[in-house]
Design a protein around this motif. Structure first.
Motif, PDB file in Angstrom:
ATOM      1  N   LEU A  56       4.452 -14.520  86.276  1.00 39.83           N
ATOM      2  CA  LEU A  56       3.930 -15.842  86.610  1.00 39.83           C
ATOM      3  C   LEU A  56       3.107 -15.758  87.897  1.00 39.83           C
ATOM      4  CD1 LEU A  56       7.029 -18.167  85.982  1.00 39.83           C
ATOM      5  CD2 LEU A  56       4.972 -17.991  84.564  1.00 39.83           C
ATOM      6  N   THR A  57       2.080 -16.583  87.961  1.00 35.23           N
ATOM      7  CA  THR A  57       1.300 -16.701  89.188  1.00 35.23           C
ATOM      8  C   THR A  57       1.502 -18.092  89.789  1.00 35.23           C
ATOM      9  OG1 THR A  57      -0.662 -17.486  88.004  1.00 35.23           O
ATOM     10  CG2 THR A  57      -0.465 -15.113  88.371  1.00 35.23           C
ATOM     11  N   ALA A  58       1.354 -18.179  91.111  1.00 36.53           N
ATOM     12  CA  ALA A  58       1.486 -19.464  91.796  1.00 36.53           C
ATOM     13  C   ALA A  58       0.625 -19.459  93.040  1.00 36.53           C
ATOM     14  CB  ALA A  58       2.942 -19.739  92.175  1.00 36.53           C
ATOM     15  N   ARG A  59       0.157 -20.631  93.412  1.00 30.89           N
ATOM     16  CA  ARG A  59      -0.627 -20.745  94.631  1.00 30.89           C
ATOM     17  C   ARG A  59       0.222 -20.388  95.855  1.00 30.89           C
ATOM     18  NH1 ARG A  59      -5.413 -22.683  96.102  1.00 30.89           N
ATOM     19  NH2 ARG A  59      -5.888 -23.363  93.985  1.00 30.89           N
ATOM     20  N   SER A  60       1.519 -20.748  95.820  1.00 28.59           N
ATOM     21  CA  SER A  60       2.435 -20.445  96.935  1.00 28.59           C
ATOM     22  C   SER A  60       3.749 -19.919  96.388  1.00 28.59           C
ATOM     23  CB  SER A  60       2.687 -21.687  97.787  1.00 28.59           C
ATOM     24  OG  SER A  60       1.500 -22.141  98.403  1.00 28.59           O
ATOM     25  N   ILE A  61       4.410 -19.102  97.197  1.00 29.03           N
ATOM     26  CA  ILE A  61       5.689 -18.503  96.820  1.00 29.03           C
ATOM     27  C   ILE A  61       6.651 -18.663  97.984  1.00 29.03           C
ATOM     28  CG2 ILE A  61       6.868 -16.347  96.207  1.00 29.03           C
ATOM     29  CD1 ILE A  61       4.165 -15.393  95.038  1.00 29.03           C
ATOM     30  N   VAL A  62       7.905 -18.998  97.686  1.00 22.95           N
ATOM     31  CA  VAL A  62       8.951 -19.089  98.713  1.00 22.95           C
ATOM     32  C   VAL A  62      10.060 -18.100  98.369  1.00 22.95           C
ATOM     33  CG1 VAL A  62      10.707 -20.528  99.804  1.00 22.95           C
ATOM     34  CG2 VAL A  62       8.470 -21.495  99.240  1.00 22.95           C
ATOM     35  N   ILE A  63      10.393 -17.247  99.342  1.00 21.57           N
ATOM     36  CA  ILE A  63      11.478 -16.274  99.164  1.00 21.57           C
ATOM     37  C   ILE A  63      12.713 -16.826  99.857  1.00 21.57           C
ATOM     38  CG2 ILE A  63      12.189 -13.885  99.514  1.00 21.57           C
ATOM     39  CD1 ILE A  63       9.163 -13.285  99.987  1.00 21.57           C
ATOM     40  N   ALA A  64      13.791 -16.981  99.100  1.00 24.07           N
ATOM     41  CA  ALA A  64      15.035 -17.540  99.655  1.00 24.07           C
ATOM     42  C   ALA A  64      16.215 -16.777  99.060  1.00 24.07           C
ATOM     43  CB  ALA A  64      15.129 -19.029  99.348  1.00 24.07           C
ATOM     44  N   THR A  65      16.228 -15.471  99.295  1.00 26.10           N
ATOM     45  CA  THR A  65      17.190 -14.601  98.628  1.00 26.10           C
ATOM     46  C   THR A  65      18.512 -14.454  99.365  1.00 26.10           C
ATOM     47  OG1 THR A  65      16.041 -12.723  99.652  1.00 26.10           O
ATOM     48  CG2 THR A  65      15.436 -13.281  97.398  1.00 26.10           C
ATOM     49  N   GLY A  66      18.648 -15.083 100.534  1.00 27.21           N
ATOM     50  CA  GLY A  66      19.940 -15.146 101.204  1.00 27.21           C
ATOM     51  C   GLY A  66      20.365 -13.850 101.876  1.00 27.21           C
TER      52      GLY A  66
END
Length: 725
Positions: free
Chosen positions: A367-377
């Protein structure tokens, strides 16, 4: 050394003469206007001399870091016009800046290098990598006055030629705007002339310059960062979020709430560590252990002491039932209903806009996205002790599954770590029947709290049956005759042989609770060059190296709390979706936290030891719960509220509460600090009787009593005496 002193004396002399003869008066707006006619005549008579003299004056002012460079730039426009004035100022300002730079380097760099070698080395390494670009941004977007930039850059290792040409190029835009404003100032004949359209336009340009400069700098940065990647022409999603803990859940929920197309990717359990391994199960077992303790000590409540009858398996089953009861709040179904697409799989960044997902069924999706957030803890950190893997251990993540297999609580439990997690679990399992030894390398448990709080916590744990060994370092794990031992060293032991200092502690189960480390591996961060040093490095907006890739939660820090992860999630979502128009810096000013031992310890803001470290002129207001009616009725009158305020002021700098329900009571102080309310406001607020919350009001009352206006009260006493006749 003589040459340096001579140069310094010359510079000081020139500056002194400049002010002694009131030359600074010429470099004011009034002085400039008053001298315009005279300068015009001189220019007509000797144009070369005037241009040369003006050029030399500008160089001198810039080289000596004197005030008035901005006025001289306006004067150049007024005297010489836009083109000629621009050329003069462009070269004079750069040459003067270079001279100031060289003087700073000659006089200051060596002494600073000797005094702070490591710091200067680190700065020089940074300048070597990004020095020219960093200087360009400072010139284009004047965050600091230019004379400060000249002096500070002279201390670094940037080359003089690089400094010159970058300064020349970076100051072009500002020079044009100021010189153009000066051309309009020359046309002013009366106060009404200030409102001329041309002049207004010039000053509008001045106001817009930092914004324009910032936009240009950001564009240059982005081109530099993204140059080796091909940006997609269109995107599958507005936002992709990796990790469904508190940070990821809030981020995706906010995105869905504003109608963005968002996908949440999670390989494990929804809800992350807090629901499945941390906050929820630990609080469930804390409650069961507290009931056991209350039954044992029924006399505190007018009852008979009794031996509680319970099944450890049922206690652990309840823990898992609590997790199951709360799980729907974080479930795939709920977030799907909220408008979030949830994909169960393992996400990995392929480029700044693309995530490759290995689905739990083994298939792949991209998947592609304009923005990505990493919240892997984060995950529990396991110390690399020799023999620990062979002997076996549990962490705050794995104990819930492993201990659920046991018929009784571990007979001999060693808890490694004296922080909040270790302290909470040590007390709980001691109350449930384990012989608990808690090992902490520092000189006290809960080291981040004040000494009296640590001592209070130690007494509470020891009362529950925990044997606390502070100043003890774990060395290794061993197995002897089928039994497991951890070998520790007493760091305060008197000098002697190594054998005398070491002690072997037998255990059935070893719980590692020495902290948590961010989950950084396997998400493609290294391949993209995203900097990590125990956590992902982000700016104030939670942006990583790539402005469209954000990070939130434990993977970022600086606080590994669920509520902070949720707090960051809002900023990550808003900045990711709307940062092109408006970005928000994360607000860490008022962060509360609580340790759920019995009694609880809650804090917000600074404590006393931090006030001392920061050199704050503070005072302490204290209220003891032995004076609170509700605490007495609950037979829980031990504990206190401790408020830190500036001397003589009711502004709240920090609060520590030790009591039952401390985690709830701290909320009022959090609200007060967030909105700038002092203790007087809390004192003037009605609190229900009899409640624990009254303690907050009484603490405010203690502050008021300590700051009673004695002179006024003395006169009031005389007034009332007079009134009695």
């Amino acid at each position: 050394m003589f040459k340096k002193v001579l140069l310094l004396v010359i510079a000081i002399t020139l500056v002194a003469l400049f002010f002694h003869y009131d030359l600074n008066q010429l470099l004011t707006l009034e002085g400039l206007k008053g001298s315009m006619d005279q300068f015009g005549e001189w220019r007509e008579q000797s144009p070369i001399l005037i241009i040369g003299g003006f050029f030399a004056l500008y160089v001198l002012v810039a080289a000596l870091s004197l005030p008035g460079a901005a006025i001289l730039t306006l004067a150049a426009g007024a005297l010489f016009g836009l083109v000629e004035g621009f050329i003069i100022v462009s070269f004079a300002s750069s040459i003067g800046a270079l001279l100031a730079f060289l003087v700073s380097r000659y006089l200051l760099r060596e002494s600073i290098k000797k005094k702070f070698p490591e710091r200067l080395k680190a700065i020089d390494e940074g300048v070597q990598r990004e020095g020219a670009f960093y200087l360009f941004t400072l010139r284009l977007v004047p965050v600091f006055p230019f004379f400060l930039v000249n002096l500070l850059m002279g201390v670094t290792g940037i080359k003089a030629w690089t400094f010159y040409w970058v300064s020349q190029l970076g100051m072009l835009a500002g020079t044009v705007v100021y010189v153009n404003a000066g051309t309009q100032l020359a046309d002013i004949e009366s106060l009404s002339g200030i409102l001329s359209p041309k002049l207004i336009f010039s000053f509008v340009l001045l106001g817009l310059l930092p914004l324009i400069g910032k936009a240009i700098v950001n564009k240059i940065k982005q081109r530099k960062v993204y140059k080796k990647w091909q940006k997609p022409k269109s995107f599958d999603r507005n936002l992709l979020v990796i990790g469904a803990g508190a940070g990821g859940l809030v981020t995706s929920y906010i995105a869905a709430a504003v109608k963005a197309k968002v996908t949440l990717i999670e390989a494990g359990e929804m809800g992350g560590d807090c629901l499945n391994y941390g906050c929820v199960p630990s609080k469930a077992i804390i409650k069961s252990a507290k009931i056991v303790d209350q039954i044992k000590h029924g006399e505190h409540y007018g009852l008979e002491n009794a031996t509680p009858q319970f099944s450890f398996k049922k206690v652990m089953a309840r823990v898992h039932q609590v997790i199951a009861d709360i799980a729907p709040h974080d479930s795939v179904e709920r977030y799907t209903d909220l408008g979030v697409e949830v994909i169960k799989g393992y996400g990995k960044l392929i480029n700044p806009w693309t995530v490759e997902i290995k689905l739990n069924d083994g298939t792949m999706q991209t998947l592609t996205a304009r923005s990505i957030v990493i919240a892997t803890g984060a995950r529990p950190f396991v110390p690399p002790l020799p023999g620990i893997e062979d002997s076996g251990y549990v962490t705050s993540d794995t104990l819930w599954t492993e201990f659920a297999k046991l018929d009784t609580a571990p007979k001999k439990l060693v808890v490694l770590g004296g922080g909040p997690i270790g302290s909470e679990l040590a007390q709980s399992f001691a109350r449930l029947g384990s012989q608990v030894i808690q090992i902490e390398m520092a000189e006290r448990i809960m080291i981040r709290e004040d000494l009296e709080v640590s001592e209070f916590a130690s007494q509470s744990l020891q009362k529950s049956g925990v044997n606390i060994l502070t100043s003890h370092q774990a060395l290794r794990c061993e197995q002897r005759d089928g039994k497991k031992f951890i070998i520790v060293k007493n760091l305060k032991h008197e000098q002697g042989s190594e054998q005398e200092e070491e002690m072997a502690i037998e255990y059935d189960e070893l719980l590692c609770a020495v902290g948590r480390s961010a989950r950084l591996k396997g998400y493609g961060l290294e391949e993209l060059g995203i900097e990590t040093n125990r956590t992902i490095q982000t700016n104030d907006y939670l942006e990583t190296l790539y402005p469209n890739i954000f990070a939130a939660g434990d993977i970022v820090g600086p606080y590994q709390f669920t509520h902070v992860a949720a707090h960051q999630g809002w900023y990550a979502a808003v900045n990711a979706l709307f940062g092109t128009f408006k970005k928000f810096k994360v607000d860490y000013r008022v962060i509360p936290w609580a340790t759920f031992i019995d009694p609880e310890v809650a804090r917000v803001g600074i404590n006393e030891q931090e006030a001392i470290e920061q050199g704050i002129d503070y005072e302490i207001t204290r209220f003891d719960f032995e004076e609170l009616d509700r605490a007495i009725t609950d037979s829980a009158a031990n504990g206190f509220i401790k408020v830190i305020t500036p001397k003589g002021k009711d502004k709240i700098l920090g609060v520590t509460i030790v009591s039952e329900h401390a985690g709830d009571l701290i909320a009022e102080f959090v609200l007060a600090m967030k909105h700038g309310l002092g203790l007087n406001k809390i004192l003037g607020t009605i609190h229900s009787y009899p409640t624990w919350a009254e303690g907050n009001k009484y603490a405010a009352g203690e502050w008021k009593r300590n700051h009673a206006p004695e002179t006024v009260l003395s006169w009031l006493e005389k007034f009332h005496t007079w009134r009695r006749g």
